[in-house]
Design an enzyme around this catalytic site. Structure first.
Site, short mmCIF file in Angstrom:
data_model
loop_
_atom_site.label_atom_id
_atom_site.label_comp_id
_atom_site.label_asym_id
_atom_site.label_seq_id
_atom_site.Cartn_x
_atom_site.Cartn_y
_atom_site.Cartn_z
N HIS A 76 0.65 -0.63 -0.06
CA HIS A 76 -0.27 -0.23 -0.35
C HIS A 76 1.13 1.12 0.31
CE1 HIS A 76 -3.98 1.52 -0.06
NE2 HIS A 76 -3.45 2.26 1.17
N ASP A 80 -3.87 6.94 -1.77
CA ASP A 80 -5.24 6.06 -2.22
C ASP A 80 -4.94 5.32 -3.76
OD1 ASP A 80 -7.31 5.23 -2.72
OD2 ASP A 80 -8.17 7.50 -2.49
N GLY A 81 -5.65 5.03 -4.43
CA GLY A 81 -5.28 4.79 -5.75
C GLY A 81 -4.62 2.99 -5.47
N GLY A 83 -4.85 -0.12 -5.53
CA GLY A 83 -5.74 -0.89 -6.86
C GLY A 83 -6.01 -0.82 -7.76
N ARG A 84 -5.84 0.16 -8.54
CA ARG A 84 -5.98 0.76 -9.65
C ARG A 84 -4.48 0.21 -10.12
NH1 ARG A 84 -9.35 6.06 -9.13
NH2 ARG A 84 -7.93 5.66 -6.91
N ARG A 87 -4.19 -3.34 -10.33
CA ARG A 87 -4.14 -3.31 -11.63
C ARG A 87 -3.66 -3.42 -12.89
NH1 ARG A 87 -8.41 -3.26 -7.69
NH2 ARG A 87 -9.10 -0.98 -8.66
N TYR A 113 -11.43 -10.46 -4.09
CA TYR A 113 -11.34 -9.21 -2.61
C TYR A 113 -11.06 -11.01 -1.54
CZ TYR A 113 -12.01 -5.15 -3.90
OH TYR A 113 -11.77 -2.94 -4.68
#
Length: 200
Positions: A76, A80-81, A83-84, A87, A113
């Protein structure tokens, strides 16, 4: 490398996040997550390890893409962002190794998930299997729109072009004698696959 990862994050989150393209400089918590992301001071070192692990991987490219994706989400590195970006990175890795990108469909989100959580518990195989199935679905989709002798069509339609009935083609598909794939509940194959069967 770090620069590429940060550039991708900047492109994905530009105009949304103030710290777009920069690793986090404080600790974060993820709502609903079982695990807490590592301390922000460890992000660069952990990313070094992930980047090195991918570069030195002897696993199958699909497994390595799953390793990259899960490892990135676990670290992590951004506020934020993540996960995007995970992928996108996994898809870029797949493409670089000759595989199609995967698309996580809305109806598969729950399983996605769940498989990621298995990785959190130390078992990456369910997630690698999920990615492999998604790669297979992408290949099937591309072949179905490719056209020509390789175009995947339902056996009912294929039976009009070849000297075999739909029932016989279905039997061959179920026995694994004819290269075919089930899309939903319908078997699909191609004229080239039938030609290979006839010539065998």
């Amino acid at each position: 490398d770090h620069v590429t990862v940060q550039q991708i994050h900047e492109v994905v989150t530009a105009g949304i996040l103030e710290d777009a393209g920069r690793y986090r400089t404080h600790n974060v918590r993820i709502t609903g997550a079982v695990k807490t992301p590592p301390d922000w001071s460890k992000v660069v070192g952990l990313m070094d390890g992930l980047i090195r692990g991918v570069a030195e991987s002897r696993m199958h490219p699909v497994e390595t893409a799953a390793f990259l994706h899960h490892g990135f989400v676990e670290i992590h590195p951004f506020t934020d962002g993540n996960g995007r970006v995970a992928r996108l990175l996994a898809n870029l890795y797949l493409i670089a190794n000759g595989y199609p990108p995967v698309v996580i469909r809305t109806e598969d989100r729950g399983k996605y998930y769940k498989c990621l959580r298995s990785g959190d518990a130390g078992d990456l195989m369910p997630f690698a299997g999920f990615i492999a199935k998604s790669v297979d679905e992408s290949l099937t989709l591309y072949l179905s729109i490719f056209g020509g002798a390789d175009e995947l069509v339902p056996l009912k339609e294929l039976a009009r072009w070849v000297p075999y009935s739909q029932e016989y083609l279905s039997l061959l598909a179920r026995r694994g004698v004819l290269d075919a794939v089930k899309i939903g509940r319908v078997w699909h194959s191609s004229r080239r696959a039938v030609e290979r069967y006839v010539g065998a």
